[in-house]
Design a protein around this motif. Structure first.
Motif, PDB file in Angstrom:
ATOM      1  N   GLU A  10      21.464  57.982  -1.760  1.00 51.36           N
ATOM      2  CA  GLU A  10      21.848  59.390  -1.841  1.00 51.36           C
ATOM      3  C   GLU A  10      21.359  60.112  -0.586  1.00 51.36           C
ATOM      4  OE1 GLU A  10      20.170  61.439  -5.131  1.00 51.36           O
ATOM      5  OE2 GLU A  10      18.104  61.331  -4.396  1.00 51.36           O
ATOM      6  N   ILE A  11      22.070  61.179  -0.248  1.00 55.84           N
ATOM      7  CA  ILE A  11      21.726  61.955   0.942  1.00 55.84           C
ATOM      8  C   ILE A  11      20.651  62.967   0.589  1.00 55.84           C
ATOM      9  CG2 ILE A  11      22.604  63.515   2.715  1.00 55.84           C
ATOM     10  CD1 ILE A  11      25.372  62.268   2.278  1.00 55.84           C
ATOM     11  N   ILE A  54      18.399  59.502   4.307  1.00 56.33           N
ATOM     12  CA  ILE A  54      19.050  58.791   3.208  1.00 56.33           C
ATOM     13  C   ILE A  54      17.978  58.136   2.340  1.00 56.33           C
ATOM     14  CG2 ILE A  54      20.737  57.034   2.585  1.00 56.33           C
ATOM     15  CD1 ILE A  54      21.904  59.332   4.187  1.00 56.33           C
ATOM     16  N   LYS A  55      18.115  58.310   1.017  1.00 55.74           N
ATOM     17  CA  LYS A  55      17.141  57.727   0.090  1.00 55.74           C
ATOM     18  C   LYS A  55      17.762  56.541  -0.634  1.00 55.74           C
ATOM     19  CE  LYS A  55      14.159  58.827  -3.859  1.00 55.74           C
ATOM     20  NZ  LYS A  55      13.727  59.886  -4.790  1.00 55.74           N
ATOM     21  N   ASN A  56      17.039  55.393  -0.618  1.00 52.64           N
ATOM     22  CA  ASN A  56      17.440  54.224  -1.391  1.00 52.64           C
ATOM     23  C   ASN A  56      16.950  54.402  -2.823  1.00 52.64           C
ATOM     24  OD1 ASN A  56      17.235  51.520  -2.645  1.00 52.64           O
ATOM     25  ND2 ASN A  56      17.979  50.818  -0.641  1.00 52.64           N
ATOM     26  N   LEU A  57      17.866  54.489  -3.785  1.00 52.37           N
ATOM     27  CA  LEU A  57      17.504  54.796  -5.169  1.00 52.37           C
ATOM     28  C   LEU A  57      16.768  53.642  -5.844  1.00 52.37           C
ATOM     29  CD1 LEU A  57      20.793  56.569  -6.299  1.00 52.37           C
ATOM     30  CD2 LEU A  57      18.662  57.603  -5.517  1.00 52.37           C
ATOM     31  N   ASP A  58      16.895  52.425  -5.309  1.00 53.94           N
ATOM     32  CA  ASP A  58      16.199  51.276  -5.895  1.00 53.94           C
ATOM     33  C   ASP A  58      14.750  51.193  -5.432  1.00 53.94           C
ATOM     34  OD1 ASP A  58      18.555  50.545  -7.183  1.00 53.94           O
ATOM     35  OD2 ASP A  58      19.215  49.307  -5.481  1.00 53.94           O
ATOM     36  N   ILE A 117      15.180  56.650   4.839  1.00 56.83           N
ATOM     37  CA  ILE A 117      15.410  56.286   6.228  1.00 56.83           C
ATOM     38  C   ILE A 117      16.108  57.442   6.941  1.00 56.83           C
ATOM     39  CG2 ILE A 117      15.545  53.820   5.738  1.00 56.83           C
ATOM     40  CD1 ILE A 117      18.600  54.076   5.990  1.00 56.83           C
ATOM     41  N   SER A 118      15.908  57.502   8.264  1.00 61.30           N
ATOM     42  CA  SER A 118      16.560  58.515   9.092  1.00 61.30           C
ATOM     43  C   SER A 118      17.646  57.855   9.927  1.00 61.30           C
ATOM     44  CB  SER A 118      15.545  59.199  10.010  1.00 61.30           C
ATOM     45  OG  SER A 118      14.642  59.978   9.267  1.00 61.30           O
ATOM     46  N   ILE A 119      18.795  58.508   9.974  1.00 60.12           N
ATOM     47  CA  ILE A 119      19.912  58.020  10.777  1.00 60.12           C
ATOM     48  C   ILE A 119      20.314  59.129  11.745  1.00 60.12           C
ATOM     49  CG2 ILE A 119      22.296  57.201  10.758  1.00 60.12           C
ATOM     50  CD1 ILE A 119      21.833  56.148   7.956  1.00 60.12           C
ATOM     51  N   ILE A 120      20.336  58.824  13.021  1.00 60.89           N
ATOM     52  CA  ILE A 120      20.679  59.819  14.034  1.00 60.89           C
ATOM     53  C   ILE A 120      22.160  60.177  13.915  1.00 60.89           C
ATOM     54  CG2 ILE A 120      20.827  60.304  16.501  1.00 60.89           C
ATOM     55  CD1 ILE A 120      18.510  58.379  16.927  1.00 60.89           C
TER      56      ILE A 120
END
Length: 799
Positions: A340-341, A380-384, A389-392
Motif C-alpha cells: 500500500e502507498i 510503499i509499505k509491505n503489508l506482510d 521502502i522509498s522509491i524515487i
C-alpha cells in the motif's frame, strides 16, 4: 537601376518625414528635486519645457484634444531619478471616474500613462501608469505585448483640483535600464484615458493601421551626465501557516528572500532563495475527459514577472518546475497486491531559481533561467512484513532556459532558444532548440514569421530526436488584413519536459482574412470581422480534418460590446488523438458550433456579461449547449462584486473510456454536465489596503449509457460486452479571503484564509443541493497564513 534609386529615395523621404513627425520634449536638470505631493508649485517645475497638444488615440484617429480636456506634462531630472508633472484639465472634475483598486487593477478610472524607452529602439518600452485614484500600474512592453506582472518601486501622488487632476511622479533610475552615454535621447510617449467619455489621447500620434504603438514614440532630450545606479534590492519574507485537514494539524514557518541585482546597465539578475508559494491563487480545475493535459496559468510571482524573453517560441511552461514527479503515476500502476502507498507527493519542492535577462543598446536580448528541484520519493509499505521502502519518483533535477533575441529595424527579430532538463541518475533528460524569426518590411505592411524546432529526449539510454516548424506570411496593415501559414511536427517531436505540448505528428495548413475599422463610424467605435480556414493532416500524410470559422466583434458608441461566431467542418473527420493509441483513429461527422455574447457598459454601477453556445454533430444525436451569466455591481468606488454562473451540457458524446488488456479500445456514450458558481469581490480601504474574496465551486457529473462500444480498425464503433461503471461525480470547492496592506513602497503584509474541498465519486445522479450535502461530508482543508515582505534598496541603505 532607376527603380532601385527611386525606391531608396522614397525610403529616405519616408524616414525623414517620420522623424519630422516625432515630437520632442526637453528635460531640465534640477539640483533640488520636487516634493512628491501632487502640487506642482516647487521651484524645480518652473521654466520647464511642456509636452502638450495631445491627439485622439481611441476611439478616433488623430483628432485634436478637447479644449476643456487638455493635458500637459513636464519632465525634469537629477542624479537619482526622473520626474514627471502631469496636469489633466477637466471642466467637470466631479465626473472623473474613481473606482479604487490595487496595483495593476484599472477598473473604472482615468489614468495618465508614461511610456519610456531609454534605448529608443521602438520595441521595448517601460510603462508607468497613475490612475485618478492614485493607484499605480506598470508594465514591460516587448514587440507590442504588455506584461503587467512586472513591478517596480516608484513614487506618485495625485491631487484632484477644481478644474483638473494632477499626478506628480518620481521614477528612480534603478527602475530603468539605460546606457552610460553622456548625452541621452530616450523614446517617450504619454497616453491619457478619460473614462466617462470613453476617450484616450496620446502626445505623439500613433497610426493604428500600421505597425505597433511603441514605434511611434516621441523624443525626450536634454538628459546629460547621469550614471546608472547600482541596481540592487532585497525582499526578505517570512510566512506563518496553520493547516487543518481530517483531524490533523500542521504549523509551518518559512523564511526566504528574493534578490534583484543589476549586473550592468543592460542585464539584471533575479533570484529566489527558499521560495514560498503557499499564498498563490488557486487553479480553476475542471474534470478533464479529453486526451490532452489541462493547462493552468502560472500563479507564482517569480515566474510571472519579467518573463517576456522566456516566452519566445512558447517552449517554456514554468509550471513544469515543481510540478508532478515524472514517475508519480507509476507508483500506483506498479503496486503489488500486498503493498500500500504510505506517501506519494504530487508536487516537487523547488530549492532555488535564478534568471538573468536584459537587452543591449544594439538590440540583443539575452535571457538565462535556471532552477533546481529536490529529490522526491514515494513510500510503499509491505503489508506482510511491515517494511517501508522509498522509491524515487523525481530525482534532483536542473531546469535551464537560454534565449538570444536580436531585434532590428524597430519591428523585427531573430531568436535562438534552448531549453534543457537534466535529471540525476538514469532518469529522463530532455533538450529542445528553436530558431525563431519575426520579420516585417520597413513600412510595417507585411510580415513573415516562423520557427524551426528540434527536440532530443534521452531515456533508457536511447536518444529520440524530433522536429517541428511553422511559417506564416501576412499583410499586417490597413482595414483588410490577411495571411496564410503552415504548421508541421513529426511523431518524435517532444518538448513537454519544460514546455506544454498537446500533440505532435501533424501537418496543418491555415489561412485568414479580416476587416476592421480604425476610426468610429456612425454607430460603432470599433468592429472586426474575421474568417479563418484550416486543413489538418498527420505528418505521415493521413488526412485528419478541416475547419471554417467566421467571428465578429463590435463596440457601439455607448460602449455596448457584442459579437459571435460560426464554426464548422466539411466531410468525415478523423481524430487520431481520442483513441490514445498510436495510429488508431476515431471517424465522426463534423460539428457545427455557433456562439453569441454581449457585454454592457462597465462604467455603469450594474453591468452584465452574457454568453451562449450551441453545437451539434451532423447526422447524430450529439448536442452541446452552454450558457454563462456574469453580472457585476459596483456598490461604491471602494466596494464591488462579480458573480458568474456557467452551465454547460453535452449529450450523446462518444468518448474514450479505457484500453483493455487484449487491446480493445473501449468507448462509451455519455452525458456530461458542468455547473460553475464563482464570486469575486473587493473592498478597498484605500489604494494600499484592501480585502478580497475569491470563491469557486465546480460540479461535473458524467453518466454513461449501459451499452459500451469498441473501436474497430475502420475508426467506427461496435457494441461490446464491457459493463464497468464509469459514472463520475466531480466537485472542486475553493474559498479564499485575504487582506493585503502595502505599508511601504515594495513592502507588503498579506493575511489569507483558505478552505478547499475535493471529491470524486460515482454518485452522478444527485441533484445540485443533494450533491452539495454529499460534498460537505468530505474533510475540509482549512489554512490560515500570514506573509510579511519587506523591500530593501541598496542605494537607500548606503545613503
Amino acid at each position: 537601376m532607376k527603380k532601385v534609386f527611386l525606391a531608396l529615395s522614397l525610403f529616405c523621404i519616408i524616414s525623414i518625414f517620420a522623424q519630422e513627425n516625432k515630437k520632442t520634449v526637453i528635460s531640465k536638470r534640477v539640483d533640488n528635486p520636487p516634493k512628491i505631493d501632487g502640487v506642482l508649485d516647487d521651484s524645480a517645475w518652473q521654466a520647464t519645457d511642456v509636452a502638450k497638444d495631445f491627439v485622439m488615440f481611441q476611439p478616433g484617429d488623430g483628432t485634436k484634444e478637447r479644449q476643456d480636456k487638455k493635458t500637459t506634462v513636464k519632465v525634469i531630472y537629477d542624479n537619482n531619478a526622473i520626474y514627471f508633472g502631469a496636469t489633466m484639465y477637466d471642466d467637470s472634475p466631479e465626473d472623473i471616474a474613481m473606482q479604487f483598486g490595487g496595483r495593476d487593477q484599472f477598473g473604472q478610472t482615468d489614468f495618465i500613462l508614461i511610456s519610456l524607452n531609454p534605448n529608443n529602439d521602438g520595441l521595448n518600452d517601460t510603462e508607468f501608469i497613475v490612475m485618478s485614484t492614485g493607484a499605480q500600474a506598470d508594465s514591460k512592453v516587448s514587440s507590442g505585448r504588455e506584461d503587467f506582472s512586472w513591478n517596480a518601486v516608484w513614487e506618485s501622488k495625485v491631487v484632484i483640483n477644481d478644474n483638473s487632476w494632477v499626478a506628480e511622479i518620481k521614477i528612480p533610475y534603478s527602475a530603468l535600464r539605460f546606457s552610460n552615454s553622456n548625452i541621452q535621447t530616450w523614446g517617450i510617449n504619454f497616453i491619457r484615458k478619460i473614462n466617462n467619455i470613453n476617450e484616450e489621447y496620446v502626445w505623439n500620434y500613433i497610426d493604428k493601421k500600421i505597425g505597433i504603438f511603441t514605434q511611434y514614440s516621441g523624443l525626450l532630450e536634454g538628459i546629460e551626465n547621469i550614471k546608472p545606479p547600482t541596481r540592487l534590492n532585497f525582499s526578505p519574507y517570512a510566512t506563518l501557516s496553520y493547516t487543518t485537514f481530517d483531524g490533523e494539524n500542521n504549523f509551518e514557518t518559512n523564511f526566504g528572500m528574493d534578490l534583484k541585482y543589476g549586473i550592468n546597465e543592460s542585464f539584471t539578475l533575479d533570484a529566489t532563495l527558499i521560495p514560498d508559494f503557499g499564498q498563490t491563487a488557486f487553479d480553476e480545475q475542471v474534470l478533464n475527459l479529453g486526451p490532452f493535459e489541462q493547462r493552468y496559468q502560472e500563479q507564482r510571482p517569480f515566474f510571472t514577472e519579467g518573463t517576456e524573453l522566456f516566452s519566445k517560441g512558447g517552449l517554456f511552461y514554468s509550471r513544469r518546475v515543481g510540478n508532478t514527479p515524472i514517475n508519480y503515476s507509476d507508483i500506483e500502476d506498479n503496486l503489488n497486491n500486498n503493498e500500500e502507498i504510505i506517501d506519494n507527493p504530487s508536487k516537487v519542492n523547488m530549492l532555488n531559481a535564478v534568471k538573468v535577462s536584459g537587452r543591449t543598446k544594439g538590440g540583443l536580448g539575452i535571457g538565462f533561467f535556471n532552477a533546481i528541484t529536490e529529490k522526491t520519493s514515494a513510500k510503499i509499505k509491505n503489508l506482510d512484513s511491515d517494511e517501508i521502502i522509498s522509491i524515487i519518483t523525481e530525482p534532483l533535477a536542473n531546469y535551464n532556459v537560454l534565449v538570444l533575441d536580436q531585434q532590428f529595424n524597430k519591428n523585427s527579430s531573430i531568436s535562438l532558444v534552448n531549453t534543457n532538463v537534466l535529471r540525476d541518475g538514469i532518469f529522463r533528460d530532455a533538450n529542445v532548440t528553436a530558431l525563431i524569426f519575426d520579420i516585417a518590411d520597413k513600412e510595417n505592411k507585411y510580415k513573415v514569421s516562423g520557427n524551426l524546432k528540434m527536440s532530443n529526449v534521452l531515456e533508457n539510454s536511447e536518444n529520440t530526436a524530433g522536429y517541428a516548424g511553422f511559417l506564416r506570411l501576412a499583410k499586417t496593415h490597413g482595414n483588410v488584413q490577411y495571411g496564410a501559414g503552415h504548421w508541421r511536427a513529426d511523431d518524435k517531436y517532444d518538448y513537454n519536459d519544460l514546455g506544454f505540448q498537446r500533440r505532435n505528428n501533424y501537418s496543418n495548413y491555415f489561412s485568414f482574412i479580416s476587416y476592421r475599422i480604425f476610426e468610429p463610424t456612425k454607430n460603432f467605435n470599433n468592429f472586426r470581422i474575421n474568417l479563418e480556414a484550416s486543413t489538418r493532416y498527420r505528418n505521415s500524410g493521413e488526412y485528419s480534418e478541416n475547419n471554417f470559422e467566421l467571428d465578429a466583434f463590435f463596440i457601439t458608441k455607448n460602449r455596448l460590446a457584442f459579437g459571435g461566431g460560426i464554426e464548422t467542418g466539411i466531410g468525415k473527420q478523423y481524430d487520431f488523438y481520442e483513441p490514445r493509441v498510436e495510429d488508431r483513429f476515431f471517424k465522426q461527422n463534423p460539428v457545427s458550433e455557433s456562439s453569441a455574447w454581449i457585454s454592457t457598459d462597465y462604467r455603469k454601477k450594474l453591468a452584465i456579461d452574457l454568453r451562449g453556445e450551441y453545437a451539434f454533430r451532423y447526422d447524430s444525436e450529439g448536442r452541446y449547449i452552454g450558457i454563462n451569466v456574469s453580472p457585476r455591481f459596483r456598490f461604491s468606488d471602494k466596494f464591488s462584486m462579480i458573480y458568474s454562473l456557467d452551465i454547460s451540457k453535452l449529450t450523446n458524446e462518444n468518448g474514450y473510456v479505457e484500453e483493455l488488456s487484449n487491446g480493445d479500445i473501449i468507448f462509451g456514450n455519455r452525458d456530461f454536465k458542468s455547473v460553475t458558481n464563482s464570486i469575486s469581490g473587493k473592498l478597498s480601504f484605500n489604494i494600499k489596503s484592501s480585502v478580497e474574496l475569491s470563491f469557486r465551486h465546480y460540479w461535473s457529473p458524467v453518466v454513461y449509457d449501459s451499452q459500451y462500444s469498441f473501436l474497430n480498425d475502420l475508426g467506427t464503433l461496435e457494441n461490446h460486452s464491457y459493463s464497468a461503471n464509469n459514472d463520475i461525480n466531480y466537485n472542486i470547492w475553493n474559498f479564499d479571503l485575504n487582506y493585503s496592506w502595502q505599508f511601504a513602497p515594495g513592502s507588503q503584509l498579506v493575511a489569507l484564509y483558505r478552505n478547499t474541498i475535493f471529491n470524486e465519486d460515482q454518485f452522478s445522479g444527485l441533484k445540485f443541493h443533494k450533491n452539495l450535502k454529499n460534498l460537505f461530508k468530505e474533510p475540509i482543508t482549512n489554512n490560515i497564513s500570514v506573509k510579511f515582505i519587506y523591500f530593501l534598496d541598496y542605494n537607500k541603505l548606503k545613503a
